[in-house]
Write a protein that holds these residues in place. Structure first.
Motif, PDB file in Angstrom:
ATOM      1  N   GLY A   1       0.814  -1.212   0.000  1.00  0.00           N
ATOM      2  CA  GLY A   1       0.000   0.000   0.000  1.00  0.00           C
ATOM      3  C   GLY A   1       0.846   1.261   0.000  1.00  0.00           C
ATOM      4  O   GLY A   1       0.531   2.244  -0.684  1.00  0.00           O
ATOM      5  N   THR A   2       1.946   1.237   0.751  1.00  0.00           N
ATOM      6  CA  THR A   2       2.841   2.394   0.808  1.00  0.00           C
ATOM      7  C   THR A   2       3.422   2.707  -0.568  1.00  0.00           C
ATOM      8  O   THR A   2       3.469   3.868  -0.992  1.00  0.00           O
ATOM      9  N   TRP A   3       3.847   1.656  -1.291  1.00  0.00           N
ATOM     10  CA  TRP A   3       4.421   1.859  -2.624  1.00  0.00           C
ATOM     11  C   TRP A   3       3.356   2.253  -3.645  1.00  0.00           C
ATOM     12  O   TRP A   3       3.637   3.001  -4.588  1.00  0.00           O
ATOM     13  N   MET A   4       2.140   1.770  -3.456  1.00  0.00           N
ATOM     14  CA  MET A   4       1.042   2.229  -4.314  1.00  0.00           C
ATOM     15  C   MET A   4       0.854   3.735  -4.160  1.00  0.00           C
ATOM     16  O   MET A   4       0.731   4.474  -5.139  1.00  0.00           O
TER      17      MET A   4
ATOM     18  N   ILE B   1       0.770  -2.806  -9.220  1.00  0.00           N
ATOM     19  CA  ILE B   1      -0.663  -2.693  -8.933  1.00  0.00           C
ATOM     20  C   ILE B   1      -1.121  -1.253  -9.143  1.00  0.00           C
ATOM     21  O   ILE B   1      -2.196  -0.990  -9.694  1.00  0.00           O
ATOM     22  N   ALA B   2      -0.274  -0.299  -8.712  1.00  0.00           N
ATOM     23  CA  ALA B   2      -0.623   1.113  -8.869  1.00  0.00           C
ATOM     24  C   ALA B   2      -0.780   1.483 -10.335  1.00  0.00           C
ATOM     25  O   ALA B   2      -1.679   2.254 -10.698  1.00  0.00           O
ATOM     26  N   GLY B   3       0.083   0.939 -11.198  1.00  0.00           N
ATOM     27  CA  GLY B   3      -0.013   1.241 -12.619  1.00  0.00           C
ATOM     28  C   GLY B   3      -1.356   0.815 -13.199  1.00  0.00           C
ATOM     29  O   GLY B   3      -1.960   1.541 -14.003  1.00  0.00           O
ATOM     30  N   ILE B   4      -1.832  -0.356 -12.761  1.00  0.00           N
ATOM     31  CA  ILE B   4      -3.134  -0.845 -13.241  1.00  0.00           C
ATOM     32  C   ILE B   4      -4.276   0.001 -12.666  1.00  0.00           C
ATOM     33  O   ILE B   4      -5.189   0.419 -13.380  1.00  0.00           O
ATOM     34  N   ILE B   5      -4.190   0.273 -11.358  1.00  0.00           N
ATOM     35  CA  ILE B   5      -5.258   1.035 -10.701  1.00  0.00           C
ATOM     36  C   ILE B   5      -5.313   2.471 -11.214  1.00  0.00           C
ATOM     37  O   ILE B   5      -6.397   3.034 -11.439  1.00  0.00           O
TER      38      ILE B   5
ATOM     39  N   ALA C   1       1.394   5.964 -17.078  1.00  0.00           N
ATOM     40  CA  ALA C   1       1.551   5.534 -15.691  1.00  0.00           C
ATOM     41  C   ALA C   1       2.060   4.098 -15.594  1.00  0.00           C
ATOM     42  O   ALA C   1       2.846   3.768 -14.704  1.00  0.00           O
ATOM     43  N   LYS C   2       1.628   3.230 -16.502  1.00  0.00           N
ATOM     44  CA  LYS C   2       2.114   1.846 -16.490  1.00  0.00           C
ATOM     45  C   LYS C   2       3.607   1.790 -16.771  1.00  0.00           C
ATOM     46  O   LYS C   2       4.335   1.004 -16.156  1.00  0.00           O
ATOM     47  N   THR C   3       4.085   2.620 -17.697  1.00  0.00           N
ATOM     48  CA  THR C   3       5.512   2.657 -18.002  1.00  0.00           C
ATOM     49  C   THR C   3       6.307   3.064 -16.770  1.00  0.00           C
ATOM     50  O   THR C   3       7.352   2.483 -16.458  1.00  0.00           O
ATOM     51  N   PHE C   4       5.802   4.074 -16.062  1.00  0.00           N
ATOM     52  CA  PHE C   4       6.461   4.507 -14.827  1.00  0.00           C
ATOM     53  C   PHE C   4       6.498   3.379 -13.811  1.00  0.00           C
ATOM     54  O   PHE C   4       7.511   3.155 -13.135  1.00  0.00           O
ATOM     55  N   SER C   5       5.394   2.637 -13.703  1.00  0.00           N
ATOM     56  CA  SER C   5       5.350   1.531 -12.741  1.00  0.00           C
ATOM     57  C   SER C   5       6.359   0.447 -13.120  1.00  0.00           C
ATOM     58  O   SER C   5       6.890  -0.240 -12.245  1.00  0.00           O
TER      59      SER C   5
ATOM     60  N   ILE D   1       9.972  -6.716  -2.477  1.00  0.00           N
ATOM     61  CA  ILE D   1       8.859  -7.371  -3.170  1.00  0.00           C
ATOM     62  C   ILE D   1       7.675  -6.404  -3.231  1.00  0.00           C
ATOM     63  O   ILE D   1       6.989  -6.294  -4.254  1.00  0.00           O
ATOM     64  N   ALA D   2       7.474  -5.682  -2.126  1.00  0.00           N
ATOM     65  CA  ALA D   2       6.425  -4.660  -2.118  1.00  0.00           C
ATOM     66  C   ALA D   2       6.734  -3.573  -3.137  1.00  0.00           C
ATOM     67  O   ALA D   2       5.832  -3.009  -3.758  1.00  0.00           O
ATOM     68  N   ARG D   3       8.016  -3.304  -3.320  1.00  0.00           N
ATOM     69  CA  ARG D   3       8.414  -2.288  -4.295  1.00  0.00           C
ATOM     70  C   ARG D   3       8.113  -2.744  -5.728  1.00  0.00           C
ATOM     71  O   ARG D   3       7.930  -1.914  -6.617  1.00  0.00           O
ATOM     72  N   ILE D   4       8.078  -4.056  -5.947  1.00  0.00           N
ATOM     73  CA  ILE D   4       7.672  -4.574  -7.260  1.00  0.00           C
ATOM     74  C   ILE D   4       6.153  -4.561  -7.374  1.00  0.00           C
ATOM     75  O   ILE D   4       5.582  -4.030  -8.324  1.00  0.00           O
ATOM     76  N   ALA D   5       5.493  -5.163  -6.374  1.00  0.00           N
ATOM     77  CA  ALA D   5       4.041  -5.343  -6.441  1.00  0.00           C
ATOM     78  C   ALA D   5       3.296  -4.014  -6.350  1.00  0.00           C
ATOM     79  O   ALA D   5       2.326  -3.781  -7.090  1.00  0.00           O
ATOM     80  N   GLY D   6       3.743  -3.129  -5.444  1.00  0.00           N
ATOM     81  CA  GLY D   6       3.046  -1.868  -5.240  1.00  0.00           C
ATOM     82  C   GLY D   6       2.938  -1.022  -6.502  1.00  0.00           C
ATOM     83  O   GLY D   6       1.829  -0.667  -6.919  1.00  0.00           O
ATOM     84  N   PRO D   7       4.069  -0.682  -7.146  1.00  0.00           N
ATOM     85  CA  PRO D   7       3.980   0.109  -8.379  1.00  0.00           C
ATOM     86  C   PRO D   7       3.252  -0.614  -9.506  1.00  0.00           C
ATOM     87  O   PRO D   7       2.552   0.016 -10.301  1.00  0.00           O
TER      88      PRO D   7
END
Length: 415
Positions: free
Chosen positions: A25-28, A159-163, A254-258, A151-157
């Motif tokens: 959530g923090t990385w999102m 997921i954030a890119g999709i959201i 945004a997806k590219t940034f993620s 791992i959160a740094r991978i998953a967070g961005p």
């Protein structure tokens, strides 16, 4: 598996699981804030300013936080910081939900989170030794904690890119708000026997002085903290410009940034898993030095990368180098500092790591306006390589970790 051996301790396992969810959530939120600010303003300088606001409290408050943590119950401090962080995340979520795109308010909330983090990070790091019964497993726990973070740094961005592209920024902020529920639940389930040792009636100011004298008087600790300070000030802030690389240089969204954030996270996980397999902490300085060279060279090559896949490859390598550099320094401090000074020693690590990055973020924002984003990133890579070379020369003069000049590889004494 040997790499997960510290998860056999109930308290560390609860901490690990709770933080795993919260950090996603923090990385999102971090990804969403960077993208939102750049989307609204198009300013590299404001990107640096937001990062500055979220991290500058660590530079000012970390030594004080270390003294407070050494004087009080660490568990209670951690619960308080997590509750206040949840309230901050909720305030930001409602701000964006009602489309109050107020940049000063976003910067103010980022500043508040930075103040909380100055105490929260110091407390979490100092509590590591309380959650692992066998101190031989402490380096493994630190490495697993770093693995979880990355791992959160991978998953967070990711997921954030999709959201971001599907629901918008407010969904990312509410996701971070909700993610604090599991970590607080796990904290309340922990059974820690933390005793606060009675202390002489010393003022905080005197304890701050004692901490500084201890760290500065130990050549190993002080040299590593100086190395981390230089890296945090002049090298690590390169990632402040990644929204510009994603949007302007590689014509992405945004997806590219993620992808850039996730690539760095992937490299960090690879590095953290390797560190978790180490059976001894006697080679930490050697690993740190090699990692620093990898980090500096990768940042330099990233600045020159002409194609997106090549840039993502070098971004992954920056994650490998940066993770190993910061984690080995953290592990060295925790395994070498005396217990009475551990929190204060860790506070200087937090100050050098988290505290210097905001100043560096402002510097690279200014440099990018003068040289362009590619030129600024290249300069940071060069500084990373040169600073590592100077560290090696310093160690050579002390007859520690001596590189052999005439060979194709480095030969080191154990340290």
């Amino acid at each position: 598996m040997n790499v997960f051996r510290s998860l056999k301790y109930r308290n560390f396992k609860l901490f690990f699981y709770g933080q795993s969810i919260s950090l996603i959530g923090t990385w999102m939120q971090k990804t969403a804030v960077s993208w939102l600010v750049y989307r609204l303003t198009g300013s590299a300088l404001l990107l640096g300013l937001v990062s500055f606001a979220s991290l500058i409290p660590s530079l000012i408050l970390s030594p004080y936080a270390g003294s407070v943590v050494d004087r009080h119950n660490r568990y209670k401090i951690l619960v308080i910081t997590q509750v206040v962080s949840m309230l901050q995340a909720g305030a930001l979520a409602f701000l964006i939900l009602f489309k109050v795109y107020n940049i000063p308010a976003i910067i103010g909330l980022s500043l508040l989170q930075g103040i909380i983090n100055a105490f929260d990070i110091t407390t979490r790091q100092a509590m590591m030794s309380e959650m692992v019964d066998n101190k031989e497993d402490l380096p493994n726990a630190i490495a697993l904690n770093s693995t979880m973070t990355n791992i959160a740094r991978i998953a967070g961005p990711a997921i954030a890119g999709i959201i971001l592209s599907t629901f918008g920024e407010d969904a990312c902020f509410f996701g971070n708000f909700i993610s604090y529920i599991p970590v607080l639940t796990c904290l309340f389930m922990m059974k820690l026997n933390i005793t606060v040792k009675p202390r002489a009636q010393k003022s905080i100011w005197l304890e701050l002085q004692d901490g500084f004298k201890y760290v500065s008087g130990d050549r190993d600790l002080s040299s590593l903290i100086i190395m981390l300070t230089v890296s945090s000030l002049f090298v690590i802030p390169f990632n402040t410009l990644m929204p510009i690389f994603a949007k302007d240089i590689f014509s992405g969204d945004a997806k590219t940034f993620s992808w850039f954030e996730s690539a760095a996270g992937l490299g960090s996980v690879i590095s953290a898993v390797y560190l978790a397999t180490l059976k001894t902490h006697k080679t930490l300085i050697k690993v740190m030095t090699i990692a620093s060279f990898i980090f500096g060279i990768s940042v330099l090559l990233l600045g020159y990368a002409a194609k997106l896949p090549v840039a993502l490859l070098f971004m992954t390598m920056t994650g490998v180098g940066m993770m190993a550099q910061t984690s080995t320094i953290n592990t060295f401090i925790q395994t070498h500092a005396v217990p009475a000074m551990r929190a204060r020693a860790i506070s200087y690590y937090v100050m050098a790591y988290q505290g210097m990055i905001p100043v560096g973020s402002l510097l690279i924002g200014w440099l990018a306006n003068s040289l362009g984003p590619r030129g600024a990133v290249c300069v940071e890579g060069v500084i990373g390589v040169l600073s590592t070379g100077l560290f090696v020369l310093y160690k050579r003069r002390q007859n520690i970790n001596i590189p052999t000049a005439g060979k194709g590889r480095l030969s080191w004494l154990n340290a």
